[in-house]
Structure formats: structure tokens, C-alpha cells
Write a protein that holds these residues in place. Sequence first.
Motif, PDB file in Angstrom:
ATOM      1  N   THR A  47      -1.712 -24.014  25.087  1.00 41.43           N
ATOM      2  CA  THR A  47      -1.672 -25.281  24.355  1.00 41.43           C
ATOM      3  C   THR A  47      -0.284 -25.896  24.479  1.00 41.43           C
ATOM      4  O   THR A  47       0.723 -25.199  24.431  1.00 41.43           O
ATOM      5  N   ASP A 201      11.696 -24.811  31.810  1.00 41.81           N
ATOM      6  CA  ASP A 201      12.989 -25.010  31.159  1.00 41.81           C
ATOM      7  C   ASP A 201      14.161 -24.855  32.118  1.00 41.81           C
ATOM      8  O   ASP A 201      15.316 -25.009  31.708  1.00 41.81           O
TER       9      ASP A 201
ATOM     10  N   MET B   1      11.120 -22.035  26.631  1.00 43.53           N
ATOM     11  CA  MET B   1      12.246 -21.683  25.770  1.00 43.53           C
ATOM     12  C   MET B   1      13.313 -22.774  25.875  1.00 43.53           C
ATOM     13  O   MET B   1      13.958 -22.925  26.897  1.00 43.53           O
ATOM     14  N   VAL B   2      13.429 -23.544  24.843  1.00 44.17           N
ATOM     15  CA  VAL B   2      14.488 -24.531  24.778  1.00 44.17           C
ATOM     16  C   VAL B   2      15.663 -23.863  24.060  1.00 44.17           C
ATOM     17  O   VAL B   2      15.483 -23.213  23.039  1.00 44.17           O
ATOM     18  N   ILE B   3      16.827 -23.997  24.615  1.00 46.62           N
ATOM     19  CA  ILE B   3      17.980 -23.331  24.019  1.00 46.62           C
ATOM     20  C   ILE B   3      18.505 -24.217  22.904  1.00 46.62           C
ATOM     21  O   ILE B   3      19.193 -25.208  23.129  1.00 46.62           O
ATOM     22  N   ASN B   4      18.162 -23.842  21.726  1.00 42.82           N
ATOM     23  CA  ASN B   4      18.400 -24.673  20.559  1.00 42.82           C
ATOM     24  C   ASN B   4      18.335 -23.690  19.413  1.00 42.82           C
ATOM     25  O   ASN B   4      17.327 -23.030  19.207  1.00 42.82           O
ATOM     26  N   GLY B  29       4.591 -15.722  23.622  1.00 47.02           N
ATOM     27  CA  GLY B  29       5.702 -15.591  24.550  1.00 47.02           C
ATOM     28  C   GLY B  29       5.343 -15.679  26.010  1.00 47.02           C
ATOM     29  O   GLY B  29       6.190 -16.025  26.825  1.00 47.02           O
ATOM     30  N   ASP B  30       4.112 -15.378  26.396  1.00 45.09           N
ATOM     31  CA  ASP B  30       3.749 -15.558  27.801  1.00 45.09           C
ATOM     32  C   ASP B  30       3.253 -16.985  27.993  1.00 45.09           C
ATOM     33  O   ASP B  30       3.277 -17.787  27.071  1.00 45.09           O
ATOM     34  N   ASP B  31       2.836 -17.330  29.190  1.00 41.52           N
ATOM     35  CA  ASP B  31       2.407 -18.696  29.462  1.00 41.52           C
ATOM     36  C   ASP B  31       1.083 -19.018  28.784  1.00 41.52           C
ATOM     37  O   ASP B  31       0.843 -20.145  28.380  1.00 41.52           O
ATOM     38  N   VAL B  93       5.117 -30.350  15.980  1.00 38.03           N
ATOM     39  CA  VAL B  93       6.197 -31.288  16.296  1.00 38.03           C
ATOM     40  C   VAL B  93       6.882 -31.581  14.959  1.00 38.03           C
ATOM     41  O   VAL B  93       6.297 -32.191  14.061  1.00 38.03           O
ATOM     42  N   GLY B 124       0.934 -21.084  20.934  1.00 40.42           N
ATOM     43  CA  GLY B 124       1.312 -22.364  20.374  1.00 40.42           C
ATOM     44  C   GLY B 124       2.417 -23.030  21.145  1.00 40.42           C
ATOM     45  O   GLY B 124       2.750 -22.632  22.259  1.00 40.42           O
ATOM     46  N   ASP B 125       2.954 -24.059  20.536  1.00 39.12           N
ATOM     47  CA  ASP B 125       3.999 -24.852  21.168  1.00 39.12           C
ATOM     48  C   ASP B 125       4.870 -25.392  20.034  1.00 39.12           C
ATOM     49  O   ASP B 125       4.381 -25.621  18.926  1.00 39.12           O
ATOM     50  N   ASN B 127       8.072 -28.228  19.159  1.00 40.31           N
ATOM     51  CA  ASN B 127       8.930 -29.329  19.571  1.00 40.31           C
ATOM     52  C   ASN B 127       9.556 -29.977  18.348  1.00 40.31           C
ATOM     53  O   ASN B 127       9.029 -29.867  17.249  1.00 40.31           O
ATOM     54  N   ARG B 128      10.668 -30.680  18.576  1.00 42.15           N
ATOM     55  CA  ARG B 128      11.282 -31.471  17.509  1.00 42.15           C
ATOM     56  C   ARG B 128      11.438 -32.899  17.992  1.00 42.15           C
ATOM     57  O   ARG B 128      11.612 -33.140  19.180  1.00 42.15           O
ATOM     58  N   HIS B 129      11.355 -33.853  17.072  1.00 40.20           N
ATOM     59  CA  HIS B 129      11.564 -35.255  17.450  1.00 40.20           C
ATOM     60  C   HIS B 129      11.979 -36.077  16.227  1.00 40.20           C
ATOM     61  O   HIS B 129      12.107 -35.537  15.128  1.00 40.20           O
TER      62      HIS B 129
END
Lengths: 301, 301
Positions: A47, A201, B1-4, B29-31, B93, B124-125, B127-129
Amino acid sequence: MVINSMEQQFLTWLDTRLAQQTQDETGIGDDCAVMHSLPKSSHVISTDIIVDQVHFDVSRHSPHMVGRKAIAVNLSDIAAMGASPDYAVVSLVIPMHWNLTQVQELYEGLLQLATEFNTDIIGGDFNRHEGPLTISVTIMGHQTSDGLKYRNTAIVGDDIYVTGPLGGSILGHHLLFTPRIEIGLELSLHNSVRAMTDITDGLVIDLHSLLNAHQGALLYADSIPLRSEIKADPNALTRALYDGEDFELLFTASPQFTPADLTSNNHRDIYKLGVIRNEEGISLEDSNANITKLTLHGYEH
Amino acid sequence: MVINSMEQQFLTWLDTRLAQQTQDETGIGDDCAVMHSLPKSSHVISTDIIVDQVHFDVSRHSPHMVGRKAIAVNLSDIAAMGASPDYAVVSLVIPMHWNLTQVQELYEGLLQLATEFNTDIIGGDFNRHEGPLTISVTIMGHQTSDGLKYRNTAIVGDDIYVTGPLGGSILGHHLLFTPRIEIGLELSLHNSVRAMTDITDGLVIDLHSLLNAHQGALLYADSIPLRSEIKADPNALTRALYDGEDFELLFTASPQFTPADLTSNNHRDIYKLGVIRNEEGISLEDSNANITKLTLHGYEH
């Protein structure tokens, strides 16, 4: 069913449009979609949610390109497991000021790629709001248990490969890339292929995600394939190492593996660019055999 | 993995938190996540996306309540098929200004209900915005092919039932309701139960979604159960007919069915409130046997 003429028009259109594509039992409209289970398979699910101003820019990118990307990033995850995609569900949150044509164009972008990769869109959700365009796609796929490729299965001495040139994806590739389903499926047939992921990434950070404790990697600077758009860029190598959203497959394979083993023409785009070591960290070896340690950072979406 | 750092902290926490709950092969953690397929079952899938200012209000509702609702609305769809939930994937998000504690509280709300209904969160996924809090949940479930309940299977002469009182959900029930998984599973065992859905857009409009061509329905005004919060409201009946997000099950059953057939205590909350007719449209019969045609409109999320 929200009684709202634009939504009703969209759902009516979608019902007709998906009827041409969908083979499932219920179609869009019931509380859940029903999936046919495949015998002797493992099922995988991915997802991803993409949002305007984070993953695309609706002021510059067409609805068709945005819809295409929404499903492409998920197909890339399915490819990274060496799996075949089967079903997708799609949730949209559309800006209040969008018209029906824009929503249809977005969906056509989704459908074009879904159809290309035999993925049935079997359900979804539709909302409107005052905020940014937001698209959530969930894809189910399958593969035999033996064929699935995971991240954490690399072995010291494995070679490191990538399925295409890297860097500068932001110049357009991040919207227009082809998910590497075909080569992923071919790699799934080879036991010598050990760990696999897709580059989202950046090469360095995604390679890091393949490493187990006490493992590291050495990359050969001269072997890292550069996308043609950045070859003239003085920072081309850095971009290939750290830019995100290449959506190429990154995998490790035992020394027995060679791209010539692949029966399709896909091996033409496969590059060996490093090796898994028992020394922690990721290092880069230049043409003079100088080795420098790379910092671990990635692309921020 | 976004480095944040906030995302890393959240994912590290999530990894530990879900390890207590998840039984799947790969974990987060996997795809893709890998699902165990259930033999001799049909698989169902539901997806819903909820957004601040459309489905909830983060200035008034706690992150825990919002997280709870995000999974509850999907569990309600699984219940409406008469199915058991198995797996969920969750995409977030998050507003840029949120802190780790808020994200954790939201996830705890999700996890509490997921655990209560034996649903493993397997992917899952994140994100931030700068935009509104947005949560997309996709749930997979199962049932035997015979046990699945669809919308379009009502027959003229069927009685119409609902699993609880209606109206005024906006006063709190829409955040705190219990998805009707248990009663849905019990109803799935009865062949006399024919068509089923859950009430999300309002009794009248959701009942309309159960009707086939040339079918209509008659509702008995005195039999429509009113939620206690609205009983004193002069518009209570109208609210019970048209308010949305009740998340009760609405089903039709042949005259052979009686709630006393149900073995659990669930039948105490089951109300017969109408009948399927071969006259199009939905009408209301009052205590003086006056019949009026109801307009078809629903709750706008």
C-alpha cells in the motif's frame, strides 16, 4: 453513496469503465470486493499513498501522469518481491474544485498501467475535500513461497545488481517509469538471486535496507550506471547514489549468477555495481582503488 | 525509509508495537507484506480513507478516537459481508506539526480495535505534509462462498431488519461505534438472511442500495428504533431515516427468519422495520396507516 451529482457521475462512469476490465464477482458497489484465491501461492500486499506537493505537483503534472504514478509505485513494490500483481483497490480524495474530466483523466492513467500489468481494480473509496489531491492504492499479488524475494536474505560475498541507470529521476522518470514486474518475475526463478528491493529512497539507503547486522557493502564508482539526463551533471555520481524514486530493482546474487542466465532481453539493462562484505557500512571504490565511506542518507519525499 | 528523525522514531516504535500483535512472515519493513491464504474461503477486501474536516475534526477529537474510527469504518464493511477480518494495511499522512506522541496515540486507537477483532496490521505507508490528517485503511477478510452476504440479493416479501437504533450518530456514535462483526458472522450462518449492508449514508439511501430493479420498500414509522440521544428531538424520525454513519447492519430476510433464531444475545438489538415490495420507491407507513413516499437523499460526508 453520497448524493452529489459529480460523485454520482464519476461512479456511474467508473462502473462502466471498470466493467470492461474487471473479472471479479461483485464489481464496484458492494461493501467489499471478493477476491479469487490462488491455490499453492503466497499472497503479498503493498500500500502506498501519494499526495500533491509531496509526491507530485498538480500545477505541473497532468491528472493522467499522477494517476499513473499512484499505481506504478505500488506495482514497483510487487516487483521488488518478485511477485505478479492481481488486484488493486483505489481510494481518492479529490480537491473540491476538480471537475469530472480531471477525475476521469486521473483514473485513465491508473487504468492504463493496471491493464498493462493484468491488475483488476476491484474496489475503492471516493471523497472530496478542500485539501490536496490524495491517492491511496493497495495492490495484492502472488508468487510461490519459494519464488518470493525478501530484503533480509543477502549473504556476504553476494554481488550487487541494479536493473537500470540511476539518478535524476525528478526530471521526469519518477512519473513515467515502468514498474520492473517482468524482470522481477524472471529474477524470482533464480535461486542464486538472494535479496531484493526497489530503489525509492536512493541507492545507498535502499542498499542499506538489504544489509543484515554485521554486513556492509562496497560499491564500484565506475560501475554505477548513470541516467542519460544527468551524465553531464558534475554531481552525477552523487545523484545516482542518493537521488530517490529510481524505481529500479536492487538485488544481490551469489557469484554463480550472471545476467546472461536470464532468458529474456532484460539482462541488457542489468548492472553489477558492488559486493556484500562482512565489514559494516557502505563504501565507494573509485578507479584508483581509493575507498571512501559513504554517509547514510536518502531522498526525502 | 525517509531519513527524518520523527518518522524513524515512529517506525521504530511501530515495529516493536506491532511485533506484539502480528503473526505474519515478514512484519513491517519489506516491500510487501505476505498473507497466509485460508483454504476453502473466499477473500474479501475493503478500503476507506478518512480525512480531517470531512470525517472527523482533529481540533475536537482525540488522535485515539480518530485512529479507532479509521479502522472501525472498514471493519463495518467486512461485517456487512458477513465476513471475518484477518489483515489490515494502514497508510498515514500526518500534518507536519504533529509530534510523535500524537501519531502513537492515533495508532493505539487503531491497534486497540484491530486487536479486539483479531486483525493483524501487516503493512502500511507513512508520510507528512502541510495538509490535513489523512488515514487510509484496507482490510482483508474471509468467509465461505455460501456465507457471504451481498447487497443485490433481496426478494420481494423479505422483511427488513436493522441491528440497532438509528439517528444522531454525529453526536458521538460515529467515532465510538462497535463494528457489527459478531452479529454479521451469526447472520452469515442463516440462509434466510438474504441481502445485507451497513448504514453509512443513512437508512433510506442504504436501503435503496439493497433494492433491485422493480423493487421498493415499505418502512413502518413506529418500528424504526431511535437512538436515545435523539428521542426528544422533534425531528427524530427524519434523523433516523436520513442521518448517516450509524454503522448498524441493515439486512433483508425471508419471513421464515426470526431474531429468536439467533443463538447469541445479539437478537435483543434486532429490529424489524419494513418489507421489500414489488412497487418501486421507498415509502413510510405511520400509525394511522397513512403511507407517504420518501425522498431519496443521504448524508454527505
